[in-house]
Motif scaffolding. Structure first.
Motif, mmCIF file in Angstrom:
data_model
loop_
_atom_site.group_PDB
_atom_site.id
_atom_site.type_symbol
_atom_site.label_atom_id
_atom_site.label_comp_id
_atom_site.label_asym_id
_atom_site.label_seq_id
_atom_site.Cartn_x
_atom_site.Cartn_y
_atom_site.Cartn_z
ATOM 1 N N GLY A 159 0.811 -1.219 0.000
ATOM 2 C CA GLY A 159 0.000 0.000 0.000
ATOM 3 C C GLY A 159 0.841 1.264 0.000
ATOM 4 N N GLU A 210 -8.206 1.334 -10.109
ATOM 5 C CA GLU A 210 -8.801 0.323 -9.234
ATOM 6 C C GLU A 210 -9.401 -0.842 -10.014
ATOM 7 O OE1 GLU A 210 -8.560 0.315 -5.949
ATOM 8 O OE2 GLU A 210 -7.454 2.209 -5.987
ATOM 9 N N LYS A 211 -9.669 -0.646 -11.306
ATOM 10 C CA LYS A 211 -10.224 -1.726 -12.124
ATOM 11 C C LYS A 211 -9.134 -2.595 -12.740
ATOM 12 C CE LYS A 211 -14.554 0.591 -13.346
ATOM 13 N NZ LYS A 211 -15.428 1.049 -14.463
ATOM 14 N N THR A 227 -6.409 -8.359 -6.984
ATOM 15 C CA THR A 227 -7.136 -7.102 -7.119
ATOM 16 C C THR A 227 -6.365 -6.004 -6.391
ATOM 17 O OG1 THR A 227 -8.440 -7.509 -5.125
ATOM 18 C CG2 THR A 227 -9.357 -8.292 -7.205
ATOM 19 N N SER A 273 -7.638 -3.693 -4.582
ATOM 20 C CA SER A 273 -8.194 -3.524 -3.236
ATOM 21 C C SER A 273 -7.573 -4.509 -2.253
ATOM 22 C CB SER A 273 -9.713 -3.700 -3.269
ATOM 23 O OG SER A 273 -10.061 -4.995 -3.724
ATOM 24 N N ARG A 302 -3.875 -3.337 -1.130
ATOM 25 C CA ARG A 302 -3.706 -2.007 -0.524
ATOM 26 C C ARG A 302 -3.440 -2.082 0.976
ATOM 27 N NH1 ARG A 302 -4.133 2.613 -3.054
ATOM 28 N NH2 ARG A 302 -5.231 2.818 -5.046
ATOM 29 N N GLN A 303 -3.956 -3.099 1.644
ATOM 30 C CA GLN A 303 -3.810 -3.183 3.092
ATOM 31 C C GLN A 303 -3.302 -4.555 3.509
ATOM 32 O OE1 GLN A 303 -7.771 -2.098 4.499
ATOM 33 N NE2 GLN A 303 -7.021 -0.076 5.028
ATOM 34 N N THR A 360 1.166 -2.431 -11.727
ATOM 35 C CA THR A 360 -0.226 -2.006 -11.817
ATOM 36 C C THR A 360 -0.491 -1.797 -13.311
ATOM 37 O OG1 THR A 360 0.387 0.324 -11.548
ATOM 38 C CG2 THR A 360 -0.112 -0.921 -9.544
#
Length: 532
Positions: free
Chosen positions: A372, A383-384, A400, A402, A405-406, A439
Motif C-alpha cells: 500500500g 482500481e479496475k 485485485t 483492493s 492495498r492493506q 499495476t
C-alpha cells in the motif's frame, strides 16, 4: 455326553473371562501409560516441583462445566492447581492443549499441543515452537486475543498465517485454562469461553458456492454440481515450494456450467475466484483460452475433505496459486483495465524512504515492505486494473488492487525473497523469487532476480541485464517512434532513443542499479525508466 458338553461350556467361559481380563488389563495399562506420559509433560514445565498429582473430576465442577467446557483435566503442583489440559474444536476436530501457569508470577509458563485432528495443510504449524513461544510469559489475568498481524497488547496472540480457525481454537483452549486457574486458585469467575470456534469466523458454508456476473448470479450446491457434465482428469498440482501432488479429479468445468446458463465464458476478460479462507486468485482471458477450470468435488475417487469443500479448482497447466480450495465465490469480469506500462522503477531506489516492517511469517521474521505504501508513490492507480506479480520460475499471478492495498507485503530478505506475504496466504501459495510486479501504468523490478529471465552480458566485471529484455519482461510495450528517459535518484536525467536500446544494460550491486551503454556508464543509482 452332558459332562463333555458342560466341560466345553466351562472352557468357553474361562476363555471368555481370560480374554476380558486381558482387554481390561490392556486398557488400564494404556490409560495409565497415557496418564503417566501426560504427567511427565506437566513436570517438564515444573522441574523443581516436589509433588504433582492429577485433580479428580475438575470437569464436573458446575461453574467449569457450564462456563469453561474446554477444561478436561488439571494437575496440582505442590498443592496449587497450575496445569490444565484443555480442548477446543477447531476446523476439523478437537485440539488438546496443556497450559502451564506460574502461580508466583501469575503468568503463563507456556503451552504444548498434546494432539489434534486438523488438516496438515492448515494447521501443521500450530505445534511449532515459534507459535508456542507466543504464549510464554503472558499475565494470566486477562483472556488472550487473537490478532492477524501486529501484537499491540500483552494479551495479543498473532495467528498462524492461513490457519485462523486452528489458531483461535488454541487461544480458546488457553483462555479456558486461564479462566479455570482464576476460578480455582484466585476465586474469580471470568466470562464464559466456548469450546468450539464460532461459525461466523470460518464462514462454514461447505455446501455451496456462488458464480456472479453483471446482472446475475447462481448458487450451486454439492448435489447440484454432480448433475452437470463431468470431466475426469489426471492432474499434477505443482506447489511453488517445488513439491508435486498427483491426483485424479472429477467435476464440471466452469465453461460447461456457464453454458447451461446461456453464458459464454469466452466473452469475459477473466474470472476471480475466492476461497472461504479469504484466499483469492484471478485467471485472465489468456489462461482461460488454454485451460479448463475444473471445479472438482471429488479427488482420487473420494469426496473432498471438509476443509476443501464445496469444490476446489484444478487448473492443469498452471501452478498451485491458481488451485483455490474451498471455493466460495467466482466472479466474472467483463472488463479489466489493460496494462500500458510507462514507468519501470528500481525496487530499492523506489522504497528507500519506506520504513520496513519486520513481518513474522511461519516462524521467520524478515524485513518487508507494505505494498500500500508503494502504491502511494505512483501518480495514479486504476482500481479496475490488477496487481500483477512475476517470478523467476515463470509464475505470473494477479491480485485485485483492493486486496493489496492493506496488510499485503513484499518480503525482501530471507528465504524465497522477494516474496508476497499476507495474513491469508498459506506457505506454498506465494510468488517466490519475484522478478517484478505492476499495476496498469507502473512496474517495479528486482534486478537480482530479473537476471534469471533476461539476456545478460559481463559489463565492467558485473553481470549486465539487457535493458530491452528487462522492459519487455516487466510489461512495457513500445513502437519504433518511442524514446525513453532514464532518471537517477539525484534527479539527473538522460534520454535514450530506440536505436540505442539494444546496447543498454543495467547492473546492480547492494541494491543500487547503474545504467550503461555497452561498457560506457550513463547513469548511476537509477531510479526509473520512463517511456516517452
Amino acid at each position: 455326553m452332558s459332562k463333555v458338553s458342560d466341560t466345553m461350556k466351562n472352557r468357553k467361559f474361562y476363555i471368555f473371562m481370560i480374554a476380558m481380563a486381558i482387554v481390561v488389563v490392556g486398557t488400564l495399562f494404556f490409560l495409565n501409560n497415557t496418564a503417566a506420559e501426560e504427567a511427565l509433560k506437566v513436570r517438564a514445565f515444573y522441574p523443581e516441583a516436589k509433588k504433582i498429582e492429577r485433580v479428580k473430576d475438575i470437569a464436573d465442577d458446575v461453574f467449569i462445566s457450564i462456563n469453561l467446557p474446554a477444561v478436561r483435566r488439571a494437575y496440582a503442583v505442590d498443592g496449587v492447581i497450575k496445569a490444565y489440559v484443555v480442548s477446543c474444536v477447531g476446523y476439523v476436530g478437537p485440539i488438546e492443549v496443556l497450559a502451564a501457569i506460574d502461580d508466583e508470577k501469575g503468568e503463563l509458563i507456556g503451552i504444548e499441543i498434546l494432539g489434534h485432528t486438523e488438516s496438515p495443510d492448515y494447521a501443521e504449524h500450530i505445534g511449532k515452537n515459534w507459535f508456542l513461544d507466543r504464549f510464554k510469559n503472558i499475565i494470566a489475568e486477562k483472556y488472550l486475543n487473537l490478532v492477524v498481524l501486529d501484537k499491540e497488547n500483552p494479551e495479543d496472540i498473532v495467528q498462524v498465517t492461513g490457519a485462523t480457525v486452528s489458531s483461535q481454537a488454541v487461544v480458546n483452549a488457553v483462555n479456558a485454562a486461564i479462566g479455570a486457574y482464576q476460578y480455582k486458585v484466585k476465586g474469580i469467575k471470568m466470562d464464559r469461553v466456548p469450546d468450539v470456534v464460532s461459525q461466523e469466523m470460518w464462514q462454514k458454508d461447505t455446501n455451496s458456492f456462488a458464480i456472479n456476473w453483471e446482472g446475475g448470479a447462481i448458487r450451486i450446491n454439492t448435489e447440484e454440481i454432480k448433475q452437470y457434465e463431468q470431466m475426469e482428469m489426471d492432474v499434477v498440482l505443482i506447489h511453488t515450494t517445488g513439491t508435486e501432488t498427483p491426483m485424479k479429479v472429477k467435476g464440471p468445468t466452469l465453461r460447461h456450467i456457464l453454458e447451461r446458463e446461456g453464458i459464454d465464458l469466452s466473452q469475459y476478460e477473466g474470472v476471480g475466484i475466492t476461497g472461504r479462507d479469504g484466499y483469492y486468485t484471478m485467471i485472465d482471458r489468456e489462461k482461460l483460452e488454454v485451460n479448463d477450470v475444473i471445479l472438482a468435488w471429488e479427488a482420487d475417487g473420494k469426496g473432498l475433505k471438509e476443509e476443501e469443500k464445496p469444490v476446489r479448482v484444478a487448473l492443469p497447466k498452471e501452478m498451485g496459486p491458481y488451485w483455490v480450495k474451498m471455493v466460495s465465490n467466482i466472479d466474472l469480469y467483463d472488463a479489466i483495465s489493460s496494462k500500458d506500462i510507462d514507468k519501470i522503477h528500481m525496487f530499492h531506489a523506489l522504497t528507500a524512504d519506506i520504513d520496513p516492517y519486520f513481518y513474522e511469517y511461519y516462524g521467520s521474521k524478515d524485513k518487508s515492505i507494505e505494498v500500500g505504501k508503494i502504491l502511494k508513490k505512483f501518480d495514479a492507480v486504476d482500481e479496475k486494473g490488477f496487481f500483477t506479480m512475476g517470478a523467476s520460475d515463470g509464475l505470473i499471478k494477479n491480485e485485485t488492487i483492493s486486496m493489496v492495498r492493506q496488510r499485503y507485503f513484499i518480503k525482501i530478505e530471507g528465504e524465497n525473497a522477494p516474496m508476497n506475504i499476507a495474513p491469508s496466504f498459506k506457505l506454498g501459495m506465494n510468488v517466490k523469487g519475484m522478478t517484478h510486479f505492476s499495476t496498469t501504468k507502473d512496474a517495479v523490478i528486482f534486478p537480482e532476480k530479473m537476471r534469471a529471465v533476461v539476456r545478460t552480458k559481463k559489463i565492467n566485471g558485473k553481470e549486465g541485464l539487457l535493458l530491452e529484455d528487462v522492459l519487455l519482461t516487466a510489461g512495457m510495450r513500445w513502437t519504433g517512434g518511442n524514446g525513453f528517459n532514464a532518471v537517477s535518484t539525484d534527479g539527473s536525467q538522460l534520454q535514450i532513443n530506440g536505436e540505442e536500446l539494444p546496447e543498454c544494460y543495467i547492473t546492480s550491486e547492494d541494491g543500487k542499479v547503474d545504467l550503461c551503454n555497452g561498457h560506457i556508464p550513463l547513469i548511476k543509482d537509477l531510479l526509473r525508466i520512463e517511456k516517452l
